[in-house]
Design a protein around this motif. Structure first.
Motif, PDB file in Angstrom:
ATOM      1  N   PRO A  34       0.685  -1.635  -0.306  1.00 19.68           N
ATOM      2  CA  PRO A  34      -0.220   0.295   0.143  1.00 19.68           C
ATOM      3  C   PRO A  34       0.727   1.099  -0.270  1.00 19.68           C
ATOM      4  N   SER A  35       1.801   0.883   0.262  1.00 18.69           N
ATOM      5  CA  SER A  35       2.497   2.328   0.675  1.00 18.69           C
ATOM      6  C   SER A  35       3.489   2.706  -0.649  1.00 18.69           C
ATOM      7  N   GLN A  36       4.075   1.759  -1.723  1.00 21.34           N
ATOM      8  CA  GLN A  36       4.242   1.916  -2.981  1.00 21.34           C
ATOM      9  C   GLN A  36       3.330   2.828  -3.625  1.00 21.34           C
ATOM     10  N   ALA A  37       1.618   2.324  -3.258  1.00 23.27           N
ATOM     11  CA  ALA A  37       0.537   2.870  -3.584  1.00 23.27           C
ATOM     12  C   ALA A  37       0.454   4.065  -4.122  1.00 23.27           C
ATOM     13  N   LEU A  38       0.341   4.398  -2.488  1.00 26.42           N
ATOM     14  CA  LEU A  38       0.135   5.640  -2.188  1.00 26.42           C
ATOM     15  C   LEU A  38       1.100   7.063  -2.345  1.00 26.42           C
ATOM     16  N   ALA A  39       2.165   5.960  -3.186  1.00 23.08           N
ATOM     17  CA  ALA A  39       3.304   7.198  -3.451  1.00 23.08           C
ATOM     18  C   ALA A  39       3.102   7.299  -5.027  1.00 23.08           C
ATOM     19  N   ARG A  40       2.536   6.224  -5.627  1.00 25.48           N
ATOM     20  CA  ARG A  40       2.738   6.921  -6.778  1.00 25.48           C
ATOM     21  C   ARG A  40       1.430   7.445  -7.680  1.00 25.48           C
ATOM     22  N   LEU A  41       0.377   6.850  -6.174  1.00 24.85           N
ATOM     23  CA  LEU A  41      -1.166   8.081  -6.667  1.00 24.85           C
ATOM     24  C   LEU A  41      -0.927   9.161  -6.818  1.00 24.85           C
ATOM     25  N   GLY A  42       0.419   9.883  -5.588  1.00 20.96           N
ATOM     26  CA  GLY A  42       0.751  10.963  -5.786  1.00 20.96           C
ATOM     27  C   GLY A  42       0.592  12.255  -6.861  1.00 20.96           C
ATOM     28  N   THR A  43       1.557  11.001  -7.927  1.00 19.94           N
ATOM     29  CA  THR A  43       1.955  11.392  -8.921  1.00 19.94           C
ATOM     30  C   THR A  43       2.089  11.093 -10.075  1.00 19.94           C
TER      31      THR A  43
END
Length: 236
Positions: A34-43
């Motif tokens: 999930p942390s990787q997903a949030l990072a990508r969703l932010g950019t």
């Protein structure tokens, strides 16, 4: 090509699934946490999320809850949940937390593609970039409730009502034909747009969730053993 983000800790799933979905002009990219997903969703911009129920860091249900509760641009992104836990309780929980559809593992890739296409047809995300110039609105006005179909916005006495894509489509479907009774099967078929397992409890959960968000306006009426209808009179 529509971009999809898969969050699943099964690394062997992403490659074959990406190849299959590419046949339907769906570009699948994957992360395992999930942390990787949030990072990508932010950019980055994605059109839909495929979310596994069992994940490291937090499970998919908690991730979906946080996704819907936040104020980020991806809050209304369509979510299809995948999980090996296919029992009724998990289906209800996923829908209550804001998932747009639910597919238990193991699944047929063709069914996943069909469900994704249906979600993408009925849900349109607002651009993450600067908004375009406002366009003339088409409004449905009722006592205590207004639906702006151009902006896909719903307002009541308490201001703007935050709805998921599925909640909005349900409200719009009922409001366009006030007083008409829609059975649970009618609602499932209209919202999913395809032949699917009839899961009538999902409709009850969806209506209950929508009612809470529209309070204190009493827009939806239940007709026992028949279904639901829109109960507000048009504004004169």
């Amino acid at each position: 090509m529509r971009r999809l983000l898969l969050i699943d800790d099964d690394e062997a799933l992403a490659g074959p699934l990406a190849q299959y979905l590419a046949r339907f002009d769906l570009q699948l990219e994957a992360v395992t946490r999930p942390s990787q997903a949030l990072a990508r969703l932010g950019t980055e911009r994605f059109d839909a999320l495929i979310l596994d129920g069992m994940l490291p860091e937090m499970d998919g249900f908690e991730f979906c809850k946080r996704l819907r509760a936040g104020g980020e641009p991806w809050r209304d992104m369509p979510v299809l949940m995948l999980t090996a836990r296919g029992d009724l309780t998990d289906r209800v929980v996923g829908l209550e937390l804001g998932a747009d559809d639910y597919l238990p593992k193991p699944f047929e890739p063709r069914e996943l593609a069909a469900r994704l296409q249906t979600i993408l047809r009925r849900t349109r995300l607002a651009p993450v970039a600067a908004p375009a110039a406002p366009q003339p609105s088409t409004r449905l006005c009722f006592d205590g409730l207004e639906i702006d179909t151009a902006r896909r916005e719903v307002r009541c006495a308490n201001g703007l009502v935050e709805l998921t894509g599925t909640e909005y489509e349900l409200l719009l479907m009922l409001a366009r034909e006030p007083g008409k009774v829609f059975s649970r099967d009618d609602i499932l078929n209209r919202l999913r747009g395809q032949e699917a397992e009839l899961f009538t409890r999902a409709v009850d959960i969806l209506v209950s969730r929508l009612r809470r968000k529209l309070e204190p306006v009493q827009a939806l009426k239940t007709l026992r053993n028949a279904g639901y209808c829109f109960a507000l009179p048009e504004k004169r």
